[in-house]
Design a protein around this motif. Structure first.
Motif, PDB file in Angstrom:
ATOM      1  N   SER A 172      -3.694   0.100 -13.778  1.00 25.29           N
ATOM      2  CA  SER A 172      -4.773   0.902 -13.210  1.00 25.29           C
ATOM      3  C   SER A 172      -5.762   0.049 -12.417  1.00 25.29           C
ATOM      4  O   SER A 172      -6.343   0.507 -11.433  1.00 25.29           O
ATOM      5  CB  SER A 172      -5.511   1.665 -14.310  1.00 25.29           C
ATOM      6  N   GLN A 173      -5.959  -1.206 -12.839  1.00 23.33           N
ATOM      7  CA  GLN A 173      -6.877  -2.086 -12.115  1.00 23.33           C
ATOM      8  C   GLN A 173      -6.286  -2.546 -10.782  1.00 23.33           C
ATOM      9  O   GLN A 173      -6.999  -2.670  -9.792  1.00 23.33           O
ATOM     10  CB  GLN A 173      -7.207  -3.307 -12.966  1.00 23.33           C
ATOM     11  N   LYS A 174      -4.986  -2.819 -10.750  1.00 23.13           N
ATOM     12  CA  LYS A 174      -4.344  -3.373  -9.555  1.00 23.13           C
ATOM     13  C   LYS A 174      -3.808  -2.302  -8.602  1.00 23.13           C
ATOM     14  O   LYS A 174      -3.333  -2.638  -7.520  1.00 23.13           O
ATOM     15  CB  LYS A 174      -3.179  -4.281  -9.963  1.00 23.13           C
ATOM     16  N   GLU A 175      -3.866  -1.039  -8.989  1.00 21.24           N
ATOM     17  CA  GLU A 175      -3.284   0.023  -8.166  1.00 21.24           C
ATOM     18  C   GLU A 175      -3.890   0.122  -6.760  1.00 21.24           C
ATOM     19  O   GLU A 175      -3.153   0.259  -5.784  1.00 21.24           O
ATOM     20  CB  GLU A 175      -3.386   1.366  -8.895  1.00 21.24           C
ATOM     21  N   PRO A 176      -5.223   0.048  -6.573  1.00 17.71           N
ATOM     22  CA  PRO A 176      -5.757   0.120  -5.202  1.00 17.71           C
ATOM     23  C   PRO A 176      -5.248  -1.015  -4.304  1.00 17.71           C
ATOM     24  O   PRO A 176      -4.949  -0.793  -3.123  1.00 17.71           O
ATOM     25  CB  PRO A 176      -7.270   0.015  -5.392  1.00 17.71           C
ATOM     26  N   VAL A 177      -5.140  -2.219  -4.858  1.00 17.52           N
ATOM     27  CA  VAL A 177      -4.648  -3.363  -4.083  1.00 17.52           C
ATOM     28  C   VAL A 177      -3.184  -3.141  -3.708  1.00 17.52           C
ATOM     29  O   VAL A 177      -2.780  -3.394  -2.573  1.00 17.52           O
ATOM     30  CB  VAL A 177      -4.808  -4.668  -4.892  1.00 17.52           C
ATOM     31  N   ARG A 178      -2.387  -2.664  -4.663  1.00 15.19           N
ATOM     32  CA  ARG A 178      -0.968  -2.394  -4.403  1.00 15.19           C
ATOM     33  C   ARG A 178      -0.797  -1.353  -3.297  1.00 15.19           C
ATOM     34  O   ARG A 178       0.026  -1.507  -2.404  1.00 15.19           O
ATOM     35  CB  ARG A 178      -0.271  -1.897  -5.669  1.00 15.19           C
ATOM     36  N   GLN A 179      -1.577  -0.279  -3.369  1.00 12.08           N
ATOM     37  CA  GLN A 179      -1.470   0.780  -2.360  1.00 12.08           C
ATOM     38  C   GLN A 179      -1.876   0.272  -0.982  1.00 12.08           C
ATOM     39  O   GLN A 179      -1.250   0.635   0.022  1.00 12.08           O
ATOM     40  CB  GLN A 179      -2.318   1.980  -2.762  1.00 12.08           C
ATOM     41  N   ALA A 180      -2.910  -0.560  -0.918  1.00 11.64           N
ATOM     42  CA  ALA A 180      -3.342  -1.111   0.366  1.00 11.64           C
ATOM     43  C   ALA A 180      -2.255  -2.002   0.962  1.00 11.64           C
ATOM     44  O   ALA A 180      -1.928  -1.899   2.158  1.00 11.64           O
ATOM     45  CB  ALA A 180      -4.636  -1.889   0.202  1.00 11.64           C
ATOM     46  N   LEU A 181      -1.671  -2.873   0.136  1.00 12.73           N
ATOM     47  CA  LEU A 181      -0.612  -3.758   0.628  1.00 12.73           C
ATOM     48  C   LEU A 181       0.628  -2.965   1.047  1.00 12.73           C
ATOM     49  O   LEU A 181       1.272  -3.293   2.046  1.00 12.73           O
ATOM     50  CB  LEU A 181      -0.248  -4.788  -0.440  1.00 12.73           C
ATOM     51  N   ARG A 182       0.958  -1.932   0.310  1.00 10.88           N
ATOM     52  CA  ARG A 182       2.122  -1.107   0.669  1.00 10.88           C
ATOM     53  C   ARG A 182       1.898  -0.381   1.992  1.00 10.88           C
ATOM     54  O   ARG A 182       2.801  -0.288   2.819  1.00 10.88           O
ATOM     55  CB  ARG A 182       2.412  -0.098  -0.433  1.00 10.88           C
ATOM     56  N   SER A 183       0.681   0.143   2.191  1.00 11.86           N
ATOM     57  CA  SER A 183       0.410   0.852   3.444  1.00 11.86           C
ATOM     58  C   SER A 183       0.415  -0.112   4.636  1.00 11.86           C
ATOM     59  O   SER A 183       0.874   0.242   5.724  1.00 11.86           O
ATOM     60  CB  SER A 183      -0.914   1.606   3.372  1.00 11.86           C
TER      61      SER A 183
END
Length: 100
Positions: free
Chosen positions: A17-28
């Motif tokens: 849950s903490q790393k999800e925003p970073v993961r989504q940004a890198l994926r986009s």
């Protein structure tokens, strides 16, 4: 004493849950074809270097009492065995043994 699988599951949920925003940004960034190739490649490398337990797919439904991963009653977040024991003991409100 908590079961190791329960502790591991809580840690995985917290980190994911903490790393999800970073993961989504890198994926986009890595999927955006309007960006230059080197920027997309850098985002892909950063995404692949993140620890495996930060993936949201690593989170499994587990019983909060026994840590069992299979036979999980989602509405109550407990395994079917614990659900049956609690229902027969009358510890779950609104649930009783059916007869027909």
């Amino acid at each position: 004493m908590p079961v190791a699988s329960i502790v591991r599951d809580r840690l995985t949920r917290l980190v994911a849950s903490q790393k999800e925003p970073v993961r989504q940004a890198l994926r986009s960034i890595s999927r955006d074809t309007s960006l230059p190739g080197h920027v997309r490649m850098k985002a892909m490398i950063e995404l692949h270097q993140m620890p495996r337990y930060t993936r949201p797919t690593a989170v499994h439904s587990r019983c909060v009492e026994s840590g069992k991963a299979r036979g999980h009653v989602t509405a109550f977040k407990i395994s079917r065995i614990v659900f049956r024991e609690k229902a027969l003991a009358g510890e779950i409100p609104g649930v009783k043994k059916s007869t027909w």
